[in-house]
Design a protein around this motif. Structure first.
Motif, PDB file in Angstrom:
ATOM      1  N   UNK A  23     -36.846  -8.081 -16.738  1.00  0.00           N
ATOM      2  CA  UNK A  23     -36.313  -7.879 -15.397  1.00  0.00           C
ATOM      3  C   UNK A  23     -37.127  -6.820 -14.677  1.00  0.00           C
ATOM      4  N   UNK A  61     -31.485  -3.350  -2.720  1.00  0.00           N
ATOM      5  CA  UNK A  61     -31.766  -3.365  -4.150  1.00  0.00           C
ATOM      6  C   UNK A  61     -32.170  -4.795  -4.501  1.00  0.00           C
ATOM      7  N   UNK A  62     -33.284  -4.942  -5.197  1.00  0.00           N
ATOM      8  CA  UNK A  62     -33.716  -6.306  -5.506  1.00  0.00           C
ATOM      9  C   UNK A  62     -34.110  -6.392  -6.961  1.00  0.00           C
ATOM     10  N   UNK A  63     -34.010  -7.594  -7.503  1.00  0.00           N
ATOM     11  CA  UNK A  63     -34.319  -7.770  -8.913  1.00  0.00           C
ATOM     12  C   UNK A  63     -34.891  -9.146  -9.146  1.00  0.00           C
ATOM     13  N   UNK A  75     -26.898  -4.225  -9.892  1.00  0.00           N
ATOM     14  CA  UNK A  75     -27.617  -5.479 -10.137  1.00  0.00           C
ATOM     15  C   UNK A  75     -27.750  -5.748 -11.626  1.00  0.00           C
ATOM     16  N   UNK A  79     -32.629 -11.694  -7.050  1.00  0.00           N
ATOM     17  CA  UNK A  79     -31.414 -11.205  -6.404  1.00  0.00           C
ATOM     18  C   UNK A  79     -31.799 -10.154  -5.381  1.00  0.00           C
ATOM     19  N   UNK A  95     -26.302  -9.038 -13.461  1.00  0.00           N
ATOM     20  CA  UNK A  95     -27.163  -9.893 -14.279  1.00  0.00           C
ATOM     21  C   UNK A  95     -26.604 -10.024 -15.684  1.00  0.00           C
ATOM     22  N   UNK A 130     -35.687  -0.771  -5.507  1.00  0.00           N
ATOM     23  CA  UNK A 130     -34.658  -0.440  -4.534  1.00  0.00           C
ATOM     24  C   UNK A 130     -35.175   0.617  -3.570  1.00  0.00           C
ATOM     25  N   UNK A 156     -29.748  -7.413  -2.895  1.00  0.00           N
ATOM     26  CA  UNK A 156     -28.459  -6.861  -2.482  1.00  0.00           C
ATOM     27  C   UNK A 156     -28.714  -5.853  -1.380  1.00  0.00           C
TER      28      UNK A 156
END
Lengths: 434, 68, 306
Positions: A427, A39-41, B39, A58, B43, A431, A60
């Motif tokens: 954002x 999972x990325x952000x 996430x 981020x 955040x 994922x 994860x």
């Protein structure tokens, strides 16, 4: 033979016709066997009026080892730029301050709330958690975390145990977290309530310091019915050590006019009398948090509420609500709303009065004052054919504070008193699993 | 305020039924998980920790930072 | 801790045992050992009801489509070859499915190819038929010689059909659907002699672990498949083949030629959404001969080939 995709589709249709609608929904045997889940952000946070801007990324990753054993790790990198309100009050004329390093000055234009503009920071954080069943119905989780930025380092560990009851309709959990933070402020940590001195004079500055935080969390999750689940947590947090913000000050003002006492620096330095803030070296917080998710057909409503109180005199209430609304078979939109209100800390002061004895603790940090904050936004997500999802979130955060009227003195009433804050949050996330 | 909150919670608890394992189809949907968007939660926790005086409540935070 | 219940005695015996984390019902049907594994979220009584229903379903299908039993649907159809027969919905659906497989395999798979059994005896022996023997039977083989207009079926005189290639997988999926209706949402694994179906994933998130047998070492397990939901089927010559002049003849016959498929793999196992689809893929793959592996790779399904 005919092309292979063709065969698969024709067989699926033929099997569907043979076995009836009960088996027609494609339930891939491969679908739930992803061992890895990523999972990325990417986040942009930007306040108005040239204040703080933050860009962070981020990632994860979670690995499922089977038998309910999981390892997850999260890596965060973020860069902070921009200015934050320093705690000094606005004046009709410009003000000059010494920067935290003690080697330069910065000037705030007339009428504006002073912002400390020499803030630039990059942070890296790594967290990992391992969870596994301990016995039938018991789950153990243990985690560790580390983060570093140029003036701050954090090290933490946590452990928790959960137990299921009543056919897994009820779960009780208890956990403990400990963290040790080392603070090494630029220029050194200032002595509490000491005066901001000229450039080059670091005699009011000490070295580095540290703080320890201990958290206890007791949680209760309950399935209320087929479509509703509730969680209630109680937590207690104890912090001790250096709890000051080393960069925040208070203005010392004239008891009649309310204007900052002026001073003339030797060469370069502050044009007013500013004292560094002082907070207690212990803080005990308690909070109760309740969250409920309920499905209405395909839509899911989430509501949450948290009440917090601490021994600094701060009480806060948070209420959140979001509604996930599916759009078609693979997308959704989720409007979100949050409302937050807090009362000021006992030692919160808009400014210090010249001539009066100094209090033991005082801070003008807007984050310890009286304010309401509202967040409105929405999240949009789209699931691809291969099971991955990308999503986007847009939010607007607005903080509006007020200063107790007895603290507003003289000319302060005519100026912007509380450094109200508004920020946009953008954002993007993605994922996938494999 | 604190007393009325406790009463609301107790009232909700008394209305629960036992859901059998084969009735958990709705609850098993990923969006019904209480940790569905970890996430986003991390955040939000970080942003609000650095701009407000309260933090956490949902679980253990990801870690301290110099932002507060 | 084991709890066991024996439901009936004799040839229709159904046993129910409590294993580590599931109920295990066992019985014999379609000449194969059959299992029904039920996640232990149900009571013993509910497990017994599910296993009973699955066994009853298996025996019903076996009786209805057996080519040996006078009075079964297949027996009646074969007995009246040359005259029009009206078939019921279930039989009609199976015939439609068989027709699709024939079309997808370009005629290699054919439910009318059973008469070739008169030439081939796959008992591990060494007898292979002569070309004349096969030529004599080929006029009786071919779906294109059948007139099928649902629900009317007209076989040529002397022609025979049998559902041997698709019947077991169909029974597995039907039984699995039945178990799901008896206990909705409960995870049941239905296994009829190696053809497996799971409709619902387990509540505890664990997959069912299924072992795939190696054909050259019968009785020992080679691969473990983790199945959350879906179907597994195996085609193989591990137990039925002819060996002559050093060559091993698989029992999978190419209906167009009457001979076994050349260079067919020893065993193919496929994982798909349903057992029926998995079985179709194994059959189509075996009929591909040496192209079996490429065919399976292109299908995108998980498979084992030996």
């Amino acid at each position: 033979m005919t092309g292979n995709d063709d065969i698969g589709a024709k067989l699926a249709a033929a099997a569907c016709a043979l076995l009836g609608t009960a088996v027609c929904a494609p339930a891939s045997a491969e679908e739930s066997t992803n061992a890895w889940s990523i999972d990325s952000s990417f986040l942009y946070y930007g306040e108005s009026d040239g204040r703080v801007q933050d860009v962070s990324a981020i990632v994860a990753a979670q690995r499922d080892f089977g038998d309910q054993r999981k390892l997850s790790a999260t890596l965060t990198a973020d860069t902070l730029t921009g200015a934050s309100a320093s705690g000094a009050i606005a004046l009709d004329g410009p003000q000059t301050f010494t920067s935290p390093s003690g080697r330069a000055t910065y000037t705030t234009p007339a009428g504006e709330v002073p912002l400390d503009d020499t803030f630039h920071d990059t942070r890296f954080a790594l967290n990992a958690t391992w969870s596994q069943p301990l016995a039938e119905l018991y789950t153990l989780s243990a985690g560790a975390g580390f983060s570093t930025e140029y003036d701050y380092r954090h090290l933490g560990a946590n452990v928790s145990l959960a137990r299921d009851f009543n056919k897994r309709n009820t779960t009780l959990s208890a956990g403990l977290a400990w963290s040790q933070d080392d603070i090494d402020p630029v220029g050194g940590a200032p002595m509490p309530l000491s005066q901001m001195l000229d450039v080059g004079d670091q005699s009011h500055k000490l070295g580095s310091d540290s703080k320890t935080v201990l958290d206890v969390l007791v949680g209760f999750t309950q399935v209320l019915d087929r479509a509703t689940v509730l969680r209630v947590n109680y937590s207690y947090s104890d912090s001790s050590g250096y709890l000051n913000d080393p960069y925040k000050v208070l203005s010392v003002v004239d008891p009649l006019t309310g204007d900052t006492i002026t001073r003339v620096p030797a060469e370069e330095g502050p044009t007013g009398v500013y004292l560094y803030e002082s907070r207690p070296d212990k803080r005990a917080k308690q909070s109760v948090y309740a969250e409920m998710k309920r499905a209405f057909g395909a839509r899911v409503l989430r509501v949450a509420y948290r009440f917090m109180t601490d021994d600094w005199g701060i009480d806060s209430n948070t209420a959140e609500a979001s509604l996930r609304w599916p759009l078609g078979a693979s997308s959704y939109i989720e409007p979100q709303l949050r409302y937050y209100t807090q009362s000021h800390a006992d030692f919160y002061r808009a400014s210090l009065i010249d001539g009066e004895p100094l209090p033991q603790y005082a801070s003008a940090d807007f984050r310890l004052g009286d304010f309401d904050a509202t967040t409105v936004g929405f999240k949009y997500g789209h699931r691809m054919a291969n099971g991955s999802e990308w999503n986007a979130r847009f939010e607007y955060y607005q903080q509006t504070g007020s200063i107790p009227s007895q603290q507003i003195i003289g000319n302060q009433a005519n100026r912007e008193q509380y450094p109200d804050l508004s920020a946009v949050i953008v954002q993007f996330g993605y994922r996938f699993g494999f | 305020m604190k007393r009325s909150l406790l009463l609301i919670l107790l009232g909700t608890l008394c209305g629960c039924t036992t859901v059998q394992p084969w009735q958990r189809d709705v609850l098993a949907r990923p969006e019904m998980s209480l940790d569905a968007a970890p996430l986003d939660a991390a955040i939000d926790d970080h942003i609000y920790f650095s701009k407000e005086a309260s933090s956490g409540g949902r679980g253990f935070g990801g870690g301290g930072c110099g932002c507060n | 801790m084991n709890a066991s219940v024996s439901v009936r005695r004799g040839p229709c015996a159904v046993t129910l045992v409590r294993d580590r984390d599931h109920w295990a019902g066992r019985f014999v049907a379609m000449a194969s050992p059959c299992d029904v594994l039920i996640e232990d979220v149900v009571s013993q009584m509910q497990a017994k009801q599910i296993v009973d229903a699955v066994a009853a379903c298996a025996w019903r299908i076996e009786k209805k489509f057996s080519r040996y039993r006078p009075g079964s649907v297949v027996w009646d159809i074969n007995d009246t070859a040359g005259a029009v027969v009206a078939v019921d919905d279930e039989t009609a659906s199976l015939l439609d499915f068989a027709a699709t497989l024939t079309q997808l395999s370009d005629g290699r798979f054919d439910i009318t190819s059973g008469v070739l059994r008169r030439a081939w005896t796959f008992d591990g022996g060494a007898r292979i038929p002569s070309q004349e023997q096969i030529d004599a039977l080929l006029p009786l083989v071919g779906w294109n010689k059948v007139q099928w207009n649902r629900p009317s079926l007209l076989l040529g005189p002397g022609m025979q059909i049998d559902f041997g290639g698709i019947g077991k997988e169909y029974a597995v999926d039907t039984a699995a659907a039945l178990a799901n209706r008896a206990a909705p949402g409960v995870s049941c694994l239905v296994n009829f002699g190696g053809d497996v179906a799971v409709v619902n994933a387990r509540q505890d998130g664990q997959p069912w672990r299924v072992g795939v047998e190696r054909p050259d070492r019968l009785g020992s397990t080679a691969e473990m498949v983790s199945l959350h939901r879906g179907g597994i089927a195996t085609s193989g010559d591990s137990r039925r083949f002819v060996q002559s002049s050093g060559r091993r003849y698989s029992h999978i016959l190419d209906a167009r030629t009457g001979w076994p498929v050349e260079r067919a793999p020893r065993s193919v196992t496929v994982v798909a959404d349903t057992c029926t689809q998995a079985g179709s893929f194994t059959t189509l793959a075996m009929l591909q001969g040496r192209q079996a592996e490429a065919f399976l790779k292109a299908s995108g399904h998980q498979f084992w080939i030996q």
